[in-house]
Write an enzyme that holds these catalytic residues in place. Structure first.
Site, PDB file in Angstrom:
ATOM      1  N   HIS A  77      13.769  68.841  23.397  1.00 41.77           N
ATOM      2  CA  HIS A  77      14.997  68.934  24.193  1.00 41.77           C
ATOM      3  C   HIS A  77      14.671  69.423  25.597  1.00 41.77           C
ATOM      4  O   HIS A  77      13.791  70.267  25.798  1.00 41.77           O
ATOM      5  CB  HIS A  77      16.022  69.862  23.533  1.00 41.77           C
ATOM      6  CG  HIS A  77      15.611  71.300  23.448  1.00 41.77           C
ATOM      7  ND1 HIS A  77      15.926  72.240  24.412  1.00 41.77           N
ATOM      8  CD2 HIS A  77      14.910  71.976  22.505  1.00 41.77           C
ATOM      9  CE1 HIS A  77      15.449  73.423  24.069  1.00 41.77           C
ATOM     10  NE2 HIS A  77      14.821  73.296  22.912  1.00 41.77           N
ATOM     11  N   ASP A  79      17.279  70.492  27.661  1.00 44.36           N
ATOM     12  CA  ASP A  79      18.315  71.432  28.093  1.00 44.36           C
ATOM     13  C   ASP A  79      17.866  72.872  27.885  1.00 44.36           C
ATOM     14  O   ASP A  79      17.030  73.163  27.018  1.00 44.36           O
ATOM     15  CB  ASP A  79      19.630  71.166  27.378  1.00 44.36           C
ATOM     16  CG  ASP A  79      19.549  71.323  25.872  1.00 44.36           C
ATOM     17  OD1 ASP A  79      18.617  70.760  25.270  1.00 44.36           O
ATOM     18  OD2 ASP A  79      20.410  72.022  25.283  1.00 44.36           O
ATOM     19  N   GLU A 143      20.499  70.675  22.636  1.00 48.64           N
ATOM     20  CA  GLU A 143      19.949  71.483  21.552  1.00 48.64           C
ATOM     21  C   GLU A 143      20.417  72.920  21.625  1.00 48.64           C
ATOM     22  O   GLU A 143      20.666  73.558  20.601  1.00 48.64           O
ATOM     23  CB  GLU A 143      18.414  71.441  21.580  1.00 48.64           C
ATOM     24  CG  GLU A 143      17.744  71.937  20.311  1.00 48.64           C
ATOM     25  CD  GLU A 143      17.458  73.431  20.308  1.00 48.64           C
ATOM     26  OE1 GLU A 143      17.066  73.957  19.251  1.00 48.64           O
ATOM     27  OE2 GLU A 143      17.617  74.078  21.366  1.00 48.64           O
TER      28      GLU A 143
END
Length: 388
Positions: A77, A79, A143
């Protein structure tokens, strides 16, 4: 000082990669251009690129098919959780290097892992193209949030297109000190509960005509914290933590008629959420007339054990031994991860990454030596998996 084992300047691309990723303010669910940047690099390596967006969440599926054989997915991920500059030694989105460490929000969780895998993938394909199997990059920007429109949607996409992964490597930070010392061969489940207690208000001088919700809460908390989790085993322990106690009562001479208790359970892979709910509710039978219990945010556990044949866990252990000179510690501790969306009776999921000591903290950082070691471990895993 950078590790003397670096072969040449090309080995340092991982540092440039992580600095680029960290400089992007990809706070959930934003990807801040990181998926386009990844797509460009993977396309240059002849990966097929498919990006899609669901409810504002961007997801990347990149695949390269070498030939018939097993499918390996790299899960990650882009983020990150928010960061403000207060307390930081550097700008949290700078990727600045200080005393052998790269600083920045998300450098450990988990942009360092993505940078290490990108560098490892480039090295693998530049040396010799595998003849068997397929490699998938499965990256989301959702996530750190509710995780409803990220890896969950990617897993659904794979199922819809009849793509079956044989193994998954998750680039989450798992190490205690340096990449390879600890890996996760599963994760405990997570479940939150909210108990509302309804008593009967009255004057504190006449308790016999009242039902004190606060007193009942004490009994409940004592019962919850003394549950015996008989299915636990070494390396996968269940723990219940009370996270809040709330009473709406502003007067000190009135017995409270209400109380709210919130709690969270991280539970062994030998349970599922239904079993946990049942055990808790059975424990509170004596207080049942006074309470309602609501359950929130269930995340099921997953576990990857050793297999006799085609064991990805054994392959990862061997790759770490070859790289680091010692076998890793196995654990299922910590929070949940997106690995749960891909684990099943067929697909083995292993998490392996850099040190996690500073994740989500001020001055989140990763040692350059740690980053380089993660890169080498990933390369060795890829080499063995595709038998290059």
């Amino acid at each position: 000082m950078i590790n003397a084992a670096i072969e040449n300047k090309k080995e340092l691309d991982v540092i440039d990669f992580v600095k680029t990723l960290v400089s992007a303010k990809s706070i959930t669910p934003e990807d801040a251009g990181t998926l386009a940047w990844l797509s460009k690099h993977l396309k240059e390596l002849d990966f097929n690129i498919d990006c899609f967006e669901t409810n504002g969440v961007k997801n990347l599926i990149a695949s390269r098919h070498f030939g018939s054989g097993p499918n390996l997915g790299f899960i990650g991920h882009v983020d990150v959780v928010p960061a403000c500059s207060k307390g930081w030694s550097v700008c949290p989105f700078s990727g600045e290097i200080l005393d052998g460490y790269i600083y920045g929000r998300g450098v450990a969780d988990m942009k360092g892992g993505i940078a290490a895998m990108l560098s490892a993938t480039k090295k693998l394909l530049n040396q010799a193209t595998p003849e068997l199997g397929s490699l998938y990059w499965l990256i989301t920007s959702d996530e750190e949030g509710e995780a409803e429109y990220g890896s969950k949607e990617i897993a659904a996409y794979l199922a819809k297109n009849n793509i079956v992964l044989d193994a998954c490597l998750v680039g989450e930070p798992t190490a205690d000190d340096i990449a390879g010392d600890t890996i996760k061969n599963g994760r405990r489940g997570a479940l939150s509960g909210r108990i509302n207690i309804k008593g009967k208000a009255g004057h504190v001088a006449y308790p016999d005509s009242s039902i004190n919700a606060a007193h009942i809460s004490g009994e409940i908390i004592n019962s919850l914290t003394n549950i015996v989790w008989s299915k636990d085993e070494c390396g996968s322990k269940t723990g219940l933590q009370v996270t809040g106690i709330k009473i709406n009562n502003s007067v000190d001479n009135i017995i409270p008629d209400n109380c709210e208790i919130t709690f969270n359970i991280r539970y062994s892979h030998n349970y599922d959420s239904k079993a946990i709910m049942m055990l808790v509710e059975q424990t509170l039978t004596e207080q049942q007339a006074y309470i309602t219990c609501d359950w929130e945010r269930p995340c099921e556990p997953y576990y990857t054990g050793h297999r006799q044949k085609n064991c990805f866990l054994a392959l990862v252990e061997r790759a770490i031994y070859e790289t680091c000179g010692q076998y890793p510690k196995l654990t299922t501790a910590g929070g949940t991860s997106d690995g749960r969306f891909f684990s099943n009776n067929h697909t083995q999921v292993i998490e392996c990454g850099v040190a996690n000591a500073t994740i989500h903290q001020t001055n989140e950082r990763v040692a350059i030596t740690d980053l380089l070691q993660a890169r080498q471990i990933y390369h060795t895993i890829l080499k063995h998996y595709f038998s290059c």
